[in-house]
Design a protein around this motif. Structure first.
Motif, PDB file in Angstrom:
ATOM      1  N   MET A 158       0.610  -1.149  -0.093  1.00 45.74           N
ATOM      2  CA  MET A 158       0.100  -0.317   0.395  1.00 45.74           C
ATOM      3  C   MET A 158       0.809   1.336  -0.073  1.00 45.74           C
ATOM      4  N   VAL A 159       1.790   1.524   0.933  1.00 42.12           N
ATOM      5  CA  VAL A 159       2.699   2.053   0.869  1.00 42.12           C
ATOM      6  C   VAL A 159       3.768   2.571  -0.333  1.00 42.12           C
ATOM      7  N   LEU A 160       4.293   1.545  -0.704  1.00 37.59           N
ATOM      8  CA  LEU A 160       4.276   2.151  -2.513  1.00 37.59           C
ATOM      9  C   LEU A 160       3.863   2.411  -2.917  1.00 37.59           C
ATOM     10  N   GLN A 161       2.388   1.797  -3.573  1.00 37.88           N
ATOM     11  CA  GLN A 161       1.036   2.490  -4.244  1.00 37.88           C
ATOM     12  C   GLN A 161       0.968   3.441  -4.349  1.00 37.88           C
ATOM     13  N   LEU A 162       0.916   4.270  -3.531  1.00 40.46           N
ATOM     14  CA  LEU A 162       0.416   5.672  -2.615  1.00 40.46           C
ATOM     15  C   LEU A 162       1.245   6.655  -3.190  1.00 40.46           C
ATOM     16  N   ARG A 163       3.190   5.938  -2.774  1.00 42.11           N
ATOM     17  CA  ARG A 163       4.250   6.964  -2.206  1.00 42.11           C
ATOM     18  C   ARG A 163       4.994   6.828  -4.312  1.00 42.11           C
ATOM     19  N   ASP A 164       4.865   5.639  -4.809  1.00 43.87           N
ATOM     20  CA  ASP A 164       5.563   5.336  -5.893  1.00 43.87           C
ATOM     21  C   ASP A 164       4.973   5.766  -6.626  1.00 43.87           C
ATOM     22  N   ALA A 174       0.471   9.010   5.588  1.00 40.03           N
ATOM     23  CA  ALA A 174       0.400   8.777   7.211  1.00 40.03           C
ATOM     24  C   ALA A 174      -1.142   8.934   7.716  1.00 40.03           C
ATOM     25  N   GLU A 175      -1.627  10.120   6.444  1.00 43.18           N
ATOM     26  CA  GLU A 175      -3.494  10.269   7.136  1.00 43.18           C
ATOM     27  C   GLU A 175      -4.303   8.942   6.189  1.00 43.18           C
ATOM     28  N   VAL A 176      -3.888   8.683   4.976  1.00 41.06           N
ATOM     29  CA  VAL A 176      -4.787   7.516   4.437  1.00 41.06           C
ATOM     30  C   VAL A 176      -4.414   6.084   5.456  1.00 41.06           C
ATOM     31  N   LEU A 177      -2.762   5.812   5.735  1.00 39.52           N
ATOM     32  CA  LEU A 177      -2.770   4.855   6.002  1.00 39.52           C
ATOM     33  C   LEU A 177      -2.933   4.457   7.944  1.00 39.52           C
TER      34      LEU A 177
END
Length: 169
Positions: free
Chosen positions: A119-125, A135-138
């Motif tokens: 999820m972090v990779l999807q949202l950031r990259d 940070a808010e979303v997760l």
């Protein structure tokens, strides 16, 4: 909030919601349903949304929660990335095939990462969201986001190096 104001606020984030839902649910139809459901919920909460500092992050959080609920219901823990920013710009077929193979391999590596790293990779990259938004979303600290992203990128890099050095896939 009237319909025009609502659409002005949420239309720009709708594509991100779809790609994020697609990442989590691995199905175009399920992702479309998720976005439609979240948009309906946002519409029903439109008067309360005025008070939020970042309504788009709220929409992404709702999308995440809806998708995770769907995954729990279906006991479907397979996650795939289907979004790619690759465009054919007149490259030869061999180069296109090579890039496609590389993307497919990266997708396989990402599928093996823990859910949070995916999820972090999807949202950031892929979605190119800011750390604060992620940070808010997760519901994680920005430091935890950075650490998670670093670990995910490191794992992908290690797996790619194995293939390029030793031909191990």
């Amino acid at each position: 909030m009237n319909q025009e104001a609502f659409l002005t606020l949420f239309t720009p984030v709708q594509d991100k919601m779809y790609r994020f839902a697609l990442r989590l649910l691995s199905s175009k139809e399920a992702a479309q349903d998720a976005v439609q459901e979240v948009m309906t919920k946002l519409w029903n909460k439109r008067e309360r949304i005025k008070g939020y500092t970042n309504p788009q992050a709220f929409a992404m959080t709702m999308t995440k929660n809806y998708c995770l609920d769907q995954l729990k219901l279906k006991q479907n823990n397979t996650m795939r990335i289907v979004h790619s920013n690759y465009e054919d710009q007149g490259r030869n077929p061999a180069a296109i095939a090579e890039v496609k193979d590389e993307l497919d391999f990266v997708r396989k590596i990402m599928d093996q990462l823990p859910e949070q790293q995916q999820m972090v990779l999807q949202l950031r990259d892929i979605e190119q969201q800011e750390f604060k938004e992620i940070a808010e979303v997760l519901e994680m600290s920005e430091t935890a986001i950075r650490v998670t992203l670093s670990r995910a990128r490191k794992k992908i890099r290690e797996e790619l190096l194995k293939v390029h050095r030793y031909g191990i896939a």
